[in-house]
Design an enzyme around this catalytic site. Structure first.
Site, PDB file in Angstrom:
ATOM      1  N   ARG A  66     -58.624  63.260 -74.484  1.00  0.00           N
ATOM      2  CA  ARG A  66     -57.373  64.010 -74.578  1.00  0.00           C
ATOM      3  C   ARG A  66     -56.182  63.051 -74.681  1.00  0.00           C
ATOM      4  O   ARG A  66     -56.150  62.037 -73.974  1.00  0.00           O
ATOM      5  CB  ARG A  66     -57.258  64.828 -73.279  1.00  0.00           C
ATOM      6  CG  ARG A  66     -56.642  66.158 -73.383  1.00  0.00           C
ATOM      7  CD  ARG A  66     -56.721  66.895 -72.064  1.00  0.00           C
ATOM      8  NE  ARG A  66     -56.134  66.161 -70.960  1.00  0.00           N
ATOM      9  CZ  ARG A  66     -56.048  66.621 -69.721  1.00  0.00           C
ATOM     10  NH1 ARG A  66     -56.536  67.826 -69.437  1.00  0.00           N
ATOM     11  NH2 ARG A  66     -55.499  65.924 -68.774  1.00  0.00           N
TER      12      ARG A  66
ATOM     13  N   TYR B  45     -45.320  64.525 -68.979  1.00  0.00           N
ATOM     14  CA  TYR B  45     -45.470  65.052 -67.612  1.00  0.00           C
ATOM     15  C   TYR B  45     -45.266  63.941 -66.585  1.00  0.00           C
ATOM     16  O   TYR B  45     -44.530  64.104 -65.596  1.00  0.00           O
ATOM     17  CB  TYR B  45     -46.855  65.695 -67.456  1.00  0.00           C
ATOM     18  CG  TYR B  45     -47.255  65.969 -66.030  1.00  0.00           C
ATOM     19  CD1 TYR B  45     -46.656  67.007 -65.307  1.00  0.00           C
ATOM     20  CD2 TYR B  45     -48.219  65.186 -65.389  1.00  0.00           C
ATOM     21  CE1 TYR B  45     -47.005  67.250 -63.993  1.00  0.00           C
ATOM     22  CE2 TYR B  45     -48.585  65.431 -64.081  1.00  0.00           C
ATOM     23  CZ  TYR B  45     -47.984  66.455 -63.385  1.00  0.00           C
ATOM     24  OH  TYR B  45     -48.334  66.693 -62.083  1.00  0.00           O
TER      25      TYR B  45
END
Ligand code: UD2
Length: 315
Positions: free
Chosen positions: A271, A142
């Site tokens: 994460r 991203y």
């Protein structure tokens, strides 16, 4: 004929910019493919001309840009974990779409494109606050995709003379942010779940920090970026944030007060692709745009909780 185009107009940030433009009496066109945008976000934007389509399709870009003077490019797949799971889809939505849009903007005579960049471009550099002079160091797909878009904008200024402005957003939150997906921003997820009395999970130890930025500040910065003369801002990249940060543990504590939540968070592993700390230096936006944050974190959280509770944010 619309003067402004907002891409991602059915998404959280796009619909907020479109609403502010309409409130000022501007003519606005919106485009969205509804991959993450929501039809219900268009309620209240009836004054906007709306085009359903995907910017990965060059013909959609040409139709969207026709006759427009200024583009706010908010369309993206805005999620780190989503990009980790499917980097190609993120690349199509963030890189291919941005390049197509720039090509169409140039061909149709758009004057200025304002781009939703991301603080993710900075990566995990230990230096805080993060300033625009730092070398980008993207970690997630991203972050790479959003940064590639930035480079395309600057290239279009240098090579073709298109006016462009890159605004690097830092963890924007507020009304209309989708709380339902596991790719959603953490504050949307926490607000909804805590109001519903459902469990929340903090990834890692909760001591990661973010410069959480209330949506009204981001809308304000965008409107300034559209209005400031090109000599000052074209080809420039600047942070758009508050210049202060909170950890997830601190944020959870404030939300507990605001929502009356009785539970404790559970903690899970960090994460993949996550950044530890994020805080913006907003000196460049102050200087070039005359930008000053209008709503601080706590007040933004109060309005956001109110919106998830009642559907209106108050002021
Ligand atoms: C990144 C960018 C942000 C924006 C966003 C995409 C950084 C520092 N920020 O946000 O500017 O581009 O991507 O919209 O790169 N978390 C939990 N529990 C949950 C959900 C999330 O603990 O249920 C954690 C998550 O692991 C992370 C933090 O909350 O540490 C913020 O996550 P996020 O997905 O809201 O946003 P982030 O920082 O990836």
């Amino acid at each position: 004929m619309a003067k402004y185009l907002v891409t991602g107009a059915a998404g959280f940030i796009g619909r907020s910019i479109a609403a502010a433009l309409l409130a000022r009496g501007e003519t606005v066109r919106g485009v969205d493919n509804f991959i993450t945008g929501k039809r219900e976000n268009l309620v209240g934007l009836e004054g906007m001309e709306f085009l359903e389509g995907d910017l990965a399709d060059a013909a959609v870009c040409a139709e969207a840009c026709a006759g427009v003077e200024i583009v706010f490019h908010e369309a993206a797949l805005a999620s780190v974990p989503r990009s980790v799971e499917d980097p190609v889809a993120t690349n199509v939505a963030c890189v291919d779409a941005t390049l197509n849009l720039l090509v169409a903007a140039r061909a149709t005579g758009v004057r200025r494109v304002i781009y939703a960049g991301s603080s993710a471009a900075y990566g995990d550099a230990a230096t805080l606050p993060k300033h625009e002079g730092m070398l980008p160091d993207p970690i997630s797909p991203y972050a790479v995709a959003k940064l590639a878009g930035e480079h395309y904008l600057r290239s279009f200024t240098r090579v073709y003379g298109l006016e462009t402005v890159v605004l690097r957003y830092f963890n924007v939150f507020g009304p209309y942010q989708d709380p339902m997906s596991h790719y959603s921003g953490v504050l949307a997820i926490f607000c909804r779940r805590m109001l519903a009395g459902e469990p929340v999970t903090i990834h890692g130890d909760g001591e990661q920090s973010r410069d959480f930025t209330y949506i009204e500040n981001v809308v304000h910065g965008n409107l300034l970026a559209a209005a400031v003369p090109a000599e000052k801002v074209s080809g420039r990249t600047m942070n758009l944030a508050t210049g202060s940060r909170a950890t997830l543990n601190q944020t959870f504590a404030i939300l507990r007060e605001l929502t009356g939540y009785a539970g404790e968070p559970s903690y899970s592993t960090s994460r993949a692709g996550d950044i530890r700390d994020s805080l913006a230096d907003i000196g460049v936006a102050r200087k070039l745009l005359g930008y000053e944050p209008k709503v601080d974190f706590r007040e933004g959280l109060r309005r956001t909780v109110e919106w998830y509770r009642t559907g209106t944010a108050g002021a």
